[in-house]
Design a protein around this motif. Structure first.
Motif, PDB file in Angstrom:
ATOM      1  N   ILE A 125      13.850  -9.317 -31.020  1.00 21.90           N
ATOM      2  CA  ILE A 125      12.584  -9.008 -30.574  1.00 21.90           C
ATOM      3  C   ILE A 125      12.175  -8.970 -28.995  1.00 21.90           C
ATOM      4  CG2 ILE A 125      10.146  -9.661 -30.967  1.00 21.90           C
ATOM      5  CD1 ILE A 125      10.630 -10.724 -33.360  1.00 21.90           C
ATOM      6  N   LEU A 135      11.355  -5.640 -26.769  1.00 25.96           N
ATOM      7  CA  LEU A 135      10.239  -5.564 -25.852  1.00 25.96           C
ATOM      8  C   LEU A 135      10.465  -5.254 -24.551  1.00 25.96           C
ATOM      9  CD1 LEU A 135       7.853  -8.444 -27.358  1.00 25.96           C
ATOM     10  CD2 LEU A 135       7.792  -5.864 -27.896  1.00 25.96           C
ATOM     11  N   LEU A 183       9.469  -1.636 -22.750  1.00 27.96           N
ATOM     12  CA  LEU A 183       8.519  -1.784 -21.379  1.00 27.96           C
ATOM     13  C   LEU A 183       9.149  -0.784 -20.208  1.00 27.96           C
ATOM     14  CD1 LEU A 183       6.131  -2.872 -20.144  1.00 27.96           C
ATOM     15  CD2 LEU A 183       7.414  -4.719 -19.060  1.00 27.96           C
ATOM     16  N   LEU A 206      11.249  -1.430 -31.816  1.00 29.11           N
ATOM     17  CA  LEU A 206      10.684  -0.645 -30.845  1.00 29.11           C
ATOM     18  C   LEU A 206       9.857   0.420 -31.586  1.00 29.11           C
ATOM     19  CD1 LEU A 206      13.591   0.460 -28.452  1.00 29.11           C
ATOM     20  CD2 LEU A 206      11.406  -0.783 -27.937  1.00 29.11           C
ATOM     21  N   VAL A 254       6.523  -1.258 -32.765  1.00 32.45           N
ATOM     22  CA  VAL A 254       5.649  -1.727 -31.740  1.00 32.45           C
ATOM     23  C   VAL A 254       5.076  -0.278 -31.196  1.00 32.45           C
ATOM     24  CG1 VAL A 254       5.638  -2.518 -29.191  1.00 32.45           C
ATOM     25  CG2 VAL A 254       7.008  -3.738 -31.088  1.00 32.45           C
TER      26      VAL A 254
END
Length: 326
Positions: free
Chosen positions: A114, A118, A122, A185, A188
């Motif tokens: 995870i 992230l 980003l 991904l 999110v």
């Protein structure tokens, strides 16, 4: 190999265009006994395009894509019902695909992936994707607002997840971790970026213009009478509001036979004023069917002054010079 690929693509493209054109022509000139058969017929034509492309050793995917493009842009009878049927099948396919892809995920194995996902997301959002968008669109002089919107849009949908299954099938090392990262991904991006795209588009002033809405016209062929029954809905923003029936100036062979207003129907007079929300039944003979629809769309965009403002039968506005000698 390149020659074989080019040959398969050419065969698939030719079959797709031929099947799509013949299917659209046939549906416009054959009256099926029930409106519900038109969506099924369109689906059958799409399947036939794929099957024909595959049997001819061509690209079945390209064949069905081009055939569907032609069918989707053709003026088919009962096209709102056909479009709704296709959209429903599309949603069912997407839901089923996500369910099947979800079966490949093991939740308790995703804990260690995870945070890396992230971080990767980003970097992709803030650095990689904006740079790629700017570099890719530099020759086209795209406004910066559109570039910002494209930069914010990330990986959403099933395609990235499907592509991430290829390393797993090929037995690549750490392929399971790659799949988990891509899956995180997509989730999110879908939860964060998806709902914010309309808000960002409004902030960048990229929303739809406030121009007149197009008319919703549905056609049903009357084969034995060699005519068409057009169902016309006057939406919000249409300039057909306030126009009298006689001011429509439909071509000879076409007439407004019924008006439905507030769940009540009546036969209109030439002086009947049309209003927003009205539904019209227009009967047109086969030779003037297209001209009737073009005239209705022109009035919907230009109102009573459609001819004066230069709105042609195709619905395109153009500037004209009115020579009055002044």
């Amino acid at each position: 190999l390149l020659g074989e690929i080019a040959l398969e693509l050419s065969i698939g493209a030719a079959i797709g265009v031929a099947v799509g054109w013949l299917g659209a022509y046939g549906l416009r000139h054959v009256a099926l006994p029930a409106s519900g058969l038109y969506p099924i017929a369109v689906m059958a034509i799409a399947v036939a395009a794929y099957a024909a492309g595959a049997l001819a050793h061509g690209s079945g995917f390209l064949a069905v894509y081009l055939a569907s493009m032609l069918l989707g842009n053709a003026k088919l009878p009962h096209w709102p019902a056909t479009r709704g049927f296709a959209e429903g099948l599309g949603w069912i396919a997407q839901i089923g695909m996500f369910v099947l892809l979800g079966l490949l995920v093991t939740p308790h194995e995703m804990g260690d992936d995870i945070v890396p996902a992230l971080v990767i997301g980003l970097v992709l959002t803030m650095v990689a994707r904006p740079l790629s968008v700017v570099a890719g669109l530099l020759p086209f002089r795209i406004p910066w607002q559109e570039q910002v919107l494209l930069s914010w849009a990330g990986l959403r949908g099933a395609v990235p997840i499907i592509l991430a299954t290829i390393p797993m099938v090929s037995g690549v090392a750490e392929s399971k971790r790659i799949f988990n990262i891509v899956f995180v991904l997509v989730v999110v991006y879908t939860l964060v970026q998806g709902p914010t795209l309309p808000w960002l588009a409004r902030k960048l002033r990229l929303g739809a213009s406030s121009g007149a809405s197009d008319l919703g016209i549905e056609s049903a062929p009357l084969e034995r009478l060699r005519g068409h029954l057009l169902s016309v809905a006057i939406p919000e923003g249409s300039r057909m509001h306030g126009v009298e029936v006689g001011e429509l100036r439909l071509p000879p062979g076409a007439a407004v036979t019924l008006v439905v207003r507030e769940s009540k129907s009546f036969v209109p007079m030439p002086t009947t004023v049309l209003r927003l929300g009205d539904e019209l039944l227009v009967v047109a003979t086969d030779p003037v069917r297209d001209a009737t629809e073009r005239r209705l769309r022109a009035v919907g965009q230009g109102g009573k002054l459609a001819d004066w403002l230069g709105v042609d039968d195709g619905g395109r506005e153009h500037r004209t010079q009115h020579r009055t000698g002044l």
